[in-house]
Design a protein around this motif. Structure first.
Motif, PDB file in Angstrom:
ATOM      1  N   ARG A  47      47.906  46.912  26.369  1.00 10.84           N
ATOM      2  CA  ARG A  47      49.000  47.885  26.259  1.00 10.84           C
ATOM      3  C   ARG A  47      49.621  48.167  27.627  1.00 10.84           C
ATOM      4  NH1 ARG A  47      49.738  47.597  21.145  1.00 10.84           N
ATOM      5  NH2 ARG A  47      48.051  48.320  19.832  1.00 10.84           N
ATOM      6  N   GLY A  48      50.766  47.554  27.891  1.00 11.86           N
ATOM      7  CA  GLY A  48      51.496  47.820  29.131  1.00 11.86           C
ATOM      8  C   GLY A  48      50.955  47.043  30.319  1.00 11.86           C
ATOM      9  N   GLN A  49      51.830  46.773  31.268  1.00 13.50           N
ATOM     10  CA  GLN A  49      51.423  46.064  32.475  1.00 13.50           C
ATOM     11  C   GLN A  49      51.085  47.079  33.561  1.00 13.50           C
ATOM     12  OE1 GLN A  49      54.443  43.098  33.374  1.00 13.50           O
ATOM     13  NE2 GLN A  49      53.150  41.546  32.477  1.00 13.50           N
ATOM     14  N   THR A  50      49.861  47.567  33.483  1.00 14.07           N
ATOM     15  CA  THR A  50      49.352  48.453  34.520  1.00 14.07           C
ATOM     16  C   THR A  50      48.589  47.595  35.520  1.00 14.07           C
ATOM     17  OG1 THR A  50      47.255  48.813  33.366  1.00 14.07           O
ATOM     18  CG2 THR A  50      49.076  50.322  32.816  1.00 14.07           C
ATOM     19  N   TRP A  51      48.239  48.192  36.655  1.00  9.85           N
ATOM     20  CA  TRP A  51      47.453  47.457  37.649  1.00  9.85           C
ATOM     21  C   TRP A  51      46.166  46.935  37.016  1.00  9.85           C
ATOM     22  CZ3 TRP A  51      48.973  45.918  42.340  1.00  9.85           C
ATOM     23  CH2 TRP A  51      50.080  46.540  42.916  1.00  9.85           C
ATOM     24  N   LYS A  52      45.494  47.798  36.262  1.00 13.63           N
ATOM     25  CA  LYS A  52      44.225  47.409  35.637  1.00 13.63           C
ATOM     26  C   LYS A  52      44.420  46.241  34.679  1.00 13.63           C
ATOM     27  CE  LYS A  52      40.633  49.026  32.542  1.00 13.63           C
ATOM     28  NZ  LYS A  52      40.274  50.021  31.547  1.00 13.63           N
ATOM     29  N   ASN A  53      45.417  46.323  33.823  1.00 11.46           N
ATOM     30  CA  ASN A  53      45.669  45.257  32.849  1.00 11.46           C
ATOM     31  C   ASN A  53      46.056  43.949  33.527  1.00 11.46           C
ATOM     32  OD1 ASN A  53      45.083  47.104  30.877  1.00 11.46           O
ATOM     33  ND2 ASN A  53      47.182  47.361  30.193  1.00 11.46           N
ATOM     34  N   LEU A  54      46.836  44.036  34.602  1.00 11.39           N
ATOM     35  CA  LEU A  54      47.201  42.829  35.341  1.00 11.39           C
ATOM     36  C   LEU A  54      45.965  42.175  35.940  1.00 11.39           C
ATOM     37  CD1 LEU A  54      50.506  43.899  37.114  1.00 11.39           C
ATOM     38  CD2 LEU A  54      50.236  42.098  35.413  1.00 11.39           C
ATOM     39  N   TYR A  55      45.092  42.990  36.521  1.00  6.83           N
ATOM     40  CA  TYR A  55      43.883  42.427  37.120  1.00  6.83           C
ATOM     41  C   TYR A  55      42.942  41.845  36.067  1.00  6.83           C
ATOM     42  CZ  TYR A  55      44.690  43.410  41.995  1.00  6.83           C
ATOM     43  OH  TYR A  55      45.193  43.376  43.264  1.00  6.83           O
ATOM     44  N   VAL A  56      42.809  42.509  34.925  1.00  8.64           N
ATOM     45  CA  VAL A  56      41.968  41.972  33.847  1.00  8.64           C
ATOM     46  C   VAL A  56      42.524  40.614  33.402  1.00  8.64           C
ATOM     47  CG1 VAL A  56      41.298  42.292  31.418  1.00  8.64           C
ATOM     48  CG2 VAL A  56      41.101  44.192  33.032  1.00  8.64           C
ATOM     49  N   SER A  57      43.820  40.548  33.166  1.00 11.84           N
ATOM     50  CA  SER A  57      44.457  39.299  32.733  1.00 11.84           C
ATOM     51  C   SER A  57      44.314  38.211  33.787  1.00 11.84           C
ATOM     52  CB  SER A  57      45.947  39.523  32.457  1.00 11.84           C
ATOM     53  OG  SER A  57      46.135  40.530  31.512  1.00 11.84           O
ATOM     54  N   LEU A  58      44.570  38.565  35.034  1.00 15.18           N
ATOM     55  CA  LEU A  58      44.524  37.605  36.123  1.00 15.18           C
ATOM     56  C   LEU A  58      43.113  37.068  36.349  1.00 15.18           C
ATOM     57  CD1 LEU A  58      45.957  36.147  38.438  1.00 15.18           C
ATOM     58  CD2 LEU A  58      45.632  38.208  39.827  1.00 15.18           C
ATOM     59  N   ILE A  59      42.140  37.947  36.391  1.00 16.77           N
ATOM     60  CA  ILE A  59      40.758  37.507  36.633  1.00 16.77           C
ATOM     61  C   ILE A  59      40.258  36.647  35.487  1.00 16.77           C
ATOM     62  CG2 ILE A  59      38.377  38.337  36.856  1.00 16.77           C
ATOM     63  CD1 ILE A  59      39.591  40.678  38.562  1.00 16.77           C
ATOM     64  N   LEU A  60      40.548  37.023  34.257  1.00 14.82           N
ATOM     65  CA  LEU A  60      40.166  36.184  33.111  1.00 14.82           C
ATOM     66  C   LEU A  60      40.824  34.810  33.205  1.00 14.82           C
ATOM     67  CD1 LEU A  60      40.189  38.554  30.007  1.00 14.82           C
ATOM     68  CD2 LEU A  60      38.266  37.228  30.877  1.00 14.82           C
ATOM     69  N   ALA A  61      42.106  34.790  33.551  1.00 13.92           N
ATOM     70  CA  ALA A  61      42.822  33.515  33.672  1.00 13.92           C
ATOM     71  C   ALA A  61      42.196  32.645  34.756  1.00 13.92           C
ATOM     72  CB  ALA A  61      44.293  33.765  33.973  1.00 13.92           C
ATOM     73  N   LEU A  62      41.852  33.245  35.893  1.00 15.43           N
ATOM     74  CA  LEU A  62      41.266  32.475  36.989  1.00 15.43           C
ATOM     75  C   LEU A  62      39.905  31.901  36.602  1.00 15.43           C
ATOM     76  CD1 LEU A  62      42.190  34.697  40.084  1.00 15.43           C
ATOM     77  CD2 LEU A  62      43.316  32.621  39.272  1.00 15.43           C
ATOM     78  N   ILE A  63      39.096  32.685  35.944  1.00 15.53           N
ATOM     79  CA  ILE A  63      37.762  32.210  35.544  1.00 15.53           C
ATOM     80  C   ILE A  63      37.871  31.108  34.495  1.00 15.53           C
ATOM     81  CG2 ILE A  63      35.626  32.882  34.350  1.00 15.53           C
ATOM     82  CD1 ILE A  63      35.956  35.661  35.735  1.00 15.53           C
ATOM     83  N   ILE A  64      38.648  31.360  33.447  1.00 16.99           N
ATOM     84  CA  ILE A  64      38.757  30.380  32.363  1.00 16.99           C
ATOM     85  C   ILE A  64      39.468  29.117  32.854  1.00 16.99           C
ATOM     86  CG2 ILE A  64      39.734  29.950  30.070  1.00 16.99           C
ATOM     87  CD1 ILE A  64      39.273  32.989  29.530  1.00 16.99           C
ATOM     88  N   GLY A  65      40.517  29.286  33.653  1.00 19.88           N
ATOM     89  CA  GLY A  65      41.237  28.129  34.190  1.00 19.88           C
ATOM     90  C   GLY A  65      40.357  27.257  35.071  1.00 19.88           C
ATOM     91  N   ARG A  66      39.547  27.882  35.905  1.00 23.50           N
ATOM     92  CA  ARG A  66      38.633  27.113  36.760  1.00 23.50           C
ATOM     93  C   ARG A  66      37.578  26.399  35.922  1.00 23.50           C
ATOM     94  NH1 ARG A  66      39.787  25.816  42.021  1.00 23.50           N
ATOM     95  NH2 ARG A  66      41.643  27.026  42.388  1.00 23.50           N
ATOM     96  N   ALA A  67      37.115  27.045  34.871  1.00 29.14           N
ATOM     97  CA  ALA A  67      36.139  26.392  33.980  1.00 29.14           C
ATOM     98  C   ALA A  67      36.777  25.179  33.298  1.00 29.14           C
ATOM     99  CB  ALA A  67      35.632  27.389  32.937  1.00 29.14           C
ATOM    100  N   VAL A  68      38.005  25.325  32.838  1.00 30.62           N
ATOM    101  CA  VAL A  68      38.714  24.204  32.209  1.00 30.62           C
ATOM    102  C   VAL A  68      38.880  23.069  33.217  1.00 30.62           C
ATOM    103  CG1 VAL A  68      40.964  23.477  31.277  1.00 30.62           C
ATOM    104  CG2 VAL A  68      39.855  25.543  30.420  1.00 30.62           C
ATOM    105  N   TRP A  69      39.253  23.405  34.448  1.00 31.66           N
ATOM    106  CA  TRP A  69      39.388  22.397  35.504  1.00 31.66           C
ATOM    107  C   TRP A  69      38.070  21.631  35.673  1.00 31.66           C
ATOM    108  CZ3 TRP A  69      36.894  22.169  40.335  1.00 31.66           C
ATOM    109  CH2 TRP A  69      37.397  21.214  41.213  1.00 31.66           C
ATOM    110  N   GLY A  70      36.956  22.347  35.724  1.00 31.13           N
ATOM    111  CA  GLY A  70      35.656  21.707  35.879  1.00 31.13           C
ATOM    112  C   GLY A  70      35.302  20.806  34.708  1.00 31.13           C
ATOM    113  N   ILE A  71      35.599  21.248  33.506  1.00 29.00           N
ATOM    114  CA  ILE A  71      35.325  20.446  32.311  1.00 29.00           C
ATOM    115  C   ILE A  71      36.160  19.171  32.327  1.00 29.00           C
ATOM    116  CG2 ILE A  71      35.605  20.380  29.795  1.00 29.00           C
ATOM    117  CD1 ILE A  71      34.864  23.443  29.869  1.00 29.00           C
TER     118      ILE A  71
END
Length: 171
Positions: free
Chosen positions: A99-123
């Motif tokens: 709900r909304g682009q708050t600092w917290k929501n941006l960081y949650v989205s960004l950190i999840l993207a970085l973790i999952i994206g790096r895992a996909v890269w490794g796979i």
């Protein structure tokens, strides 16, 4: 109207993604540390949405490789295409669902993207190179240790840029 605006913005992010790596002077090690193509993909996904972020992420490394030979098409550009497409999808999709682009929501989205994206890269790297050419040590070095400066830049710049644009009603 919004669709046309997003299309133009996505094209701009593609152009930035093509040109930004020139700032690293085409030095592979510096590019691996600063991750210059990652920033425009992440910004595109937050500003234009996950569909645009996904497409720009999938196309950008392959297009840049075809145009300039950097990153090298196989395995680098191919694995980066999967990684950046994942970044674009996850960052935009999670951000859209929160709900909304708050600092917290941006960081949650960004950190999840970085973790999952790096895992996909490794796979993808493991599938392309096999476990003999790409073990956990190589994954950890490539995905985490070597990329720390770029990850820090992403964590600092992406939310700040998105929030500044939002505050000034530029998207």
């Amino acid at each position: 109207m919004k669709s046309s605006k997003n299309l133009v913005l996505a094209a701009m992010f593609m152009a930035i993604g093509i040109m930004l790596p020139f700032l690293t002077g085409q030095l592979k090690q510096l590019g691996n540390m600063l991750l210059p193509m990652h920033l425009p993909v992440l910004l595109c996904s937050f500003i234009c949405g996950w569909k645009f972020g996904f497409v720009i992420g999938a196309v950008l490394p392959v297009l840049r490789s075809a145009m300039f030979g950097m990153p090298v098409m196989y395995p680098s550009a191919v694995s980066m295409a999967f990684e950046l497409a994942t970044y674009g999808f996850v960052a935009g999709f999670v951000s859209c669902r929160l709900r909304g682009q708050t600092w917290k929501n941006l960081y949650v989205s960004l950190i999840l993207a970085l973790i999952i994206g790096r895992a996909v890269w490794g796979i993808v790297q493991t599938l392309m190179l096999g476990t003999q050419g790409f073990g956990f040590g190589a994954f950890f070095a490539g995905a985490v240790v070597n990329a720390v400066p770029g990850i820090l830049i992403q964590l600092l710049l992406v939310p700040a840029i998105v929030m500044a644009l939002k505050k000034n009603r530029l998207y």
